[in-house]
Design a protein around this motif. Structure first.
Motif, PDB file in Angstrom:
ATOM      1  N   MET A   1       0.527  -1.076   0.363  1.00  0.00           N
ATOM      2  CA  MET A   1       0.051   0.012  -0.768  1.00  0.00           C
ATOM      3  C   MET A   1       1.054   1.025   0.378  1.00  0.00           C
ATOM      4  N   ALA A   2       1.132   2.045  -0.807  1.00  0.00           N
ATOM      5  CA  ALA A   2       1.524   3.743  -1.458  1.00  0.00           C
ATOM      6  C   ALA A   2       0.997   4.051  -0.256  1.00  0.00           C
ATOM      7  N   ARG A   3       2.363   4.003   0.491  1.00  0.00           N
ATOM      8  CA  ARG A   3       2.200   6.040   1.368  1.00  0.00           C
ATOM      9  C   ARG A   3       1.254   7.291   0.975  1.00  0.00           C
ATOM     10  N   ARG A   4       0.859   7.659   2.403  1.00  0.00           N
ATOM     11  CA  ARG A   4      -0.206   8.995   2.224  1.00  0.00           C
ATOM     12  C   ARG A   4       1.059   9.785   2.105  1.00  0.00           C
ATOM     13  N   LEU A   5       1.537  10.544   0.648  1.00  0.00           N
ATOM     14  CA  LEU A   5       2.126  11.698   1.090  1.00  0.00           C
ATOM     15  C   LEU A   5       1.071  13.013   0.670  1.00  0.00           C
ATOM     16  N   SER A   6       1.795  14.343   0.907  1.00  0.00           N
ATOM     17  CA  SER A   6       1.350  15.694   0.338  1.00  0.00           C
ATOM     18  C   SER A   6       2.489  16.470   0.516  1.00  0.00           C
ATOM     19  N   ILE A   7       1.831  17.057  -0.227  1.00  0.00           N
ATOM     20  CA  ILE A   7       3.014  18.289  -0.096  1.00  0.00           C
ATOM     21  C   ILE A   7       2.093  19.681  -0.227  1.00  0.00           C
ATOM     22  N   GLY A   8       3.025  20.888   0.272  1.00  0.00           N
ATOM     23  CA  GLY A   8       2.422  22.709  -0.153  1.00  0.00           C
ATOM     24  C   GLY A   8       2.575  23.058  -0.638  1.00  0.00           C
ATOM     25  N   HIS A 209      -9.337   5.165  14.010  1.00  0.00           N
ATOM     26  CA  HIS A 209      -8.809   4.922  13.055  1.00  0.00           C
ATOM     27  C   HIS A 209      -9.275   5.337  12.056  1.00  0.00           C
ATOM     28  N   HIS A 210     -10.304   6.307  12.142  1.00  0.00           N
ATOM     29  CA  HIS A 210     -11.179   7.042  10.662  1.00  0.00           C
ATOM     30  C   HIS A 210     -10.951   8.073  11.171  1.00  0.00           C
ATOM     31  N   VAL A 211      -9.960   9.032  11.937  1.00  0.00           N
ATOM     32  CA  VAL A 211      -8.880  10.331  11.951  1.00  0.00           C
ATOM     33  C   VAL A 211      -7.311   9.928  11.510  1.00  0.00           C
ATOM     34  N   THR A 212      -7.535  10.967  10.484  1.00  0.00           N
ATOM     35  CA  THR A 212      -6.398  10.406  10.208  1.00  0.00           C
ATOM     36  C   THR A 212      -5.057  12.083  10.682  1.00  0.00           C
ATOM     37  N   VAL A 213      -4.042  11.294  10.887  1.00  0.00           N
ATOM     38  CA  VAL A 213      -3.107  12.088  11.211  1.00  0.00           C
ATOM     39  C   VAL A 213      -1.959  12.807  10.353  1.00  0.00           C
ATOM     40  N   ARG A 214      -1.858  13.838  10.034  1.00  0.00           N
ATOM     41  CA  ARG A 214      -1.235  14.240   9.235  1.00  0.00           C
ATOM     42  C   ARG A 214       0.008  14.350  10.341  1.00  0.00           C
ATOM     43  N   THR A 215       1.911  14.723   9.391  1.00  0.00           N
ATOM     44  CA  THR A 215       2.600  15.322   9.845  1.00  0.00           C
ATOM     45  C   THR A 215       2.771  16.522  10.837  1.00  0.00           C
ATOM     46  N   PRO A 216       3.457  16.890  11.712  1.00  0.00           N
ATOM     47  CA  PRO A 216       3.641  18.341  12.460  1.00  0.00           C
ATOM     48  C   PRO A 216       4.559  18.974  12.007  1.00  0.00           C
ATOM     49  N   GLY A 217       5.940  18.142  11.394  1.00  0.00           N
ATOM     50  CA  GLY A 217       6.594  19.202   9.781  1.00  0.00           C
ATOM     51  C   GLY A 217       6.995  18.432   8.519  1.00  0.00           C
ATOM     52  N   VAL A 218       7.803  19.314   8.120  1.00  0.00           N
ATOM     53  CA  VAL A 218       8.361  19.206   6.579  1.00  0.00           C
ATOM     54  C   VAL A 218       9.683  17.865   6.512  1.00  0.00           C
ATOM     55  N   THR A 219       9.073  16.588   5.809  1.00  0.00           N
ATOM     56  CA  THR A 219      10.664  16.228   5.404  1.00  0.00           C
ATOM     57  C   THR A 219      11.153  16.839   3.977  1.00  0.00           C
ATOM     58  N   THR A 220      11.720  17.439   3.784  1.00  0.00           N
ATOM     59  CA  THR A 220      12.177  17.604   2.596  1.00  0.00           C
ATOM     60  C   THR A 220      13.961  16.950   2.032  1.00  0.00           C
ATOM     61  N   VAL A 221      13.241  16.683   0.449  1.00  0.00           N
ATOM     62  CA  VAL A 221      14.750  15.785  -0.082  1.00  0.00           C
ATOM     63  C   VAL A 221      15.389  16.615  -0.608  1.00  0.00           C
ATOM     64  N   THR A 222      16.931  17.288  -0.206  1.00  0.00           N
ATOM     65  CA  THR A 222      17.375  18.292  -1.040  1.00  0.00           C
ATOM     66  C   THR A 222      19.168  17.907  -0.577  1.00  0.00           C
ATOM     67  N   ASP A 223      20.057  18.650  -1.803  1.00  0.00           N
ATOM     68  CA  ASP A 223      21.644  18.274  -1.978  1.00  0.00           C
ATOM     69  C   ASP A 223      21.800  19.676  -0.816  1.00  0.00           C
ATOM     70  N   ASP A 224      20.744  20.311  -0.383  1.00  0.00           N
ATOM     71  CA  ASP A 224      21.840  21.366   0.527  1.00  0.00           C
ATOM     72  C   ASP A 224      20.510  21.738   1.860  1.00  0.00           C
ATOM     73  N   VAL A 308       2.120   8.388  12.334  1.00  0.00           N
ATOM     74  CA  VAL A 308       0.898   9.613  11.524  1.00  0.00           C
ATOM     75  C   VAL A 308       0.798   8.476  10.043  1.00  0.00           C
ATOM     76  N   ASP A 309      -0.541   9.376   9.358  1.00  0.00           N
ATOM     77  CA  ASP A 309      -0.848   9.000   8.812  1.00  0.00           C
ATOM     78  C   ASP A 309      -0.526   9.531   6.930  1.00  0.00           C
ATOM     79  N   MET A 310      -0.005  10.865   7.017  1.00  0.00           N
ATOM     80  CA  MET A 310       0.156  11.330   6.064  1.00  0.00           C
ATOM     81  C   MET A 310       1.062  12.256   5.956  1.00  0.00           C
ATOM     82  N   MET A 311       2.249  11.578   5.472  1.00  0.00           N
ATOM     83  CA  MET A 311       3.184  12.709   5.702  1.00  0.00           C
ATOM     84  C   MET A 311       3.650  14.299   4.194  1.00  0.00           C
ATOM     85  N   SER A 312       3.913  15.207   4.614  1.00  0.00           N
ATOM     86  CA  SER A 312       4.384  15.734   4.235  1.00  0.00           C
ATOM     87  C   SER A 312       5.450  16.233   4.405  1.00  0.00           C
TER      88      SER A 312
END
Length: 332
Positions: A1-8, A209-224, A308-312
């Motif tokens: 099952m694919a992860r639930r990812l979100s962006i801003g 389990h019917h309530v989604t929890v989103r991450t409180p912070g953002v995970t950033t893929v970066t070279d810098d 966490v259910d949804m990752m930023s």
């Protein structure tokens, strides 16, 4: 099952709409679950969401967040019902109270009572979407003429996510929301806080389990990493010093009183640059993480372990092909 990812979506500063829309289309085409559009004192969220609704096909569209003071509950219902129609049923309602400085000194509206007001907004939104006549007697709103929307919404129920951080507001979120957007919870504290939240949901008679929890912070893929860390430090320092007591009290409650005192003293004595520089690396890295794809996958796994259910997430790249590839890699 694919992860639930979100962006801003950026709500401030210079913006190339073509580039920004292309990034969201890449997210749509590569399995990202949701795009969140915030609203503070920059661009309004609803215009942007209308554009994104026409630019995408699958990705969910959310307000992350819109406050419960600058528009009436009925105005918000009209916005969301229209956007849900335009997007063919992809809207998520993201609500919060914001803080007294923004509400009173940008919108010019008295901030009190935030929790009661938020609860009544949720009640009224749900009545309007249900199609029932709008009759509601609360402490803030008294609506007795029985108005209805003059069109049939795509859905009679839209998911409502709430951003909250004080103990009372988190308890209310557990009782009424479909999703929780926690704020300023460092990773070492997250599992315990989510466990407490799910216990509150259960105590209110709902399924945790019917309530989604989103991450409180953002995970950033970066070279810098240092650049990303500096941006995150700026965010943390501003909230600790300029966004009211709730944010400071949250970190103090979780055991970071010394860091809060250091940041505030540095900001007061040396301005924003000194405040930003004073944010400890370990604190900012526990709130917002930046690194390689592999390191970010490990961080996402840690969030999953914490409940966490949804990752930023964010990808620091301008190459559409690379952005799409990294989105797929982060999904697991």
């Amino acid at each position: 099952m694919a992860r639930r990812l979100s962006i801003g979506f950026n709500w401030q500063g210079p913006l190339d709409y073509d580039v920004a829309c292309r990034r969201v289309r890449m997210a749509d085409e590569n399995g990202i679950d949701t795009v969140w559009v915030a609203e503070a004192w920059g661009r309004d969220c609803f215009t942007i969401l209308a554009i994104l609704a026409r630019e995408t096909e699958r990705i969910q569209l959310g307000t992350g967040i819109v406050n419960t003071y600058s528009r009436t509950p009925a105005a918000l219902a009209q916005h969301f019902a229209t956007l849900d129609e335009v997007s063919n049923g992809r809207m998520i309602i993201g609500l919060g109270t914001s803080g007294h400085r923004v509400i009173e000194h940008w919108h010019g509206v008295p901030f009190q009572p935030p929790l009661t007001r938020l609860r009544e907004y949720v009640d009224i939104l749900r009545i309007i979407f249900s199609g029932e006549p709008l009759r509601y007697e609360g402490k803030v709103f008294n609506l007795q003429r029985g108005f209805r929307l003059r069109f049939t919404p795509v859905r009679t129920e839209l998911p409502i996510y709430i951003a909250s951080l004080t103990p009372k507001s988190v308890a209310q979120t557990a009782a009424i929301a479909d999703g929780w957007m926690p704020v300023l919870i460092p990773l070492p504290n997250l599992a315990e806080e989510i466990s407490k939240f799910r216990d509150m949901i259960k105590a209110s008679g709902r399924d945790p389990h019917h309530v989604t929890v989103r991450t409180p912070g953002v995970t950033t893929v970066t070279d810098d990493v240092e650049k990303a860390r500096h941006e995150s430090k700026a965010h943390v320092a501003f909230y600790v010093t300029n966004m009211g007591d709730f944010y400071r009290e949250q970190l103090i409650r979780l055991g970071y009183e010394e860091a809060v005192h250091t940041i505030r003293s540095a900001w007061d004595e040396g301005g924003h640059a000194a405040g930003i520089a004073s944010v400890p690396d370990d604190l900012v890295d526990s709130l917002h993480f930046a690194g390689s794809v592999e390191a970010c996958r490990d961080r996402i796994a840690a969030y999953e372990e914490a409940g966490v259910d949804m990752m930023s997430v964010n990808v620091d790249s301008e190459d559409p092909a690379e952005i799409g590839r990294i989105f797929r890699q982060l999904q697991g």
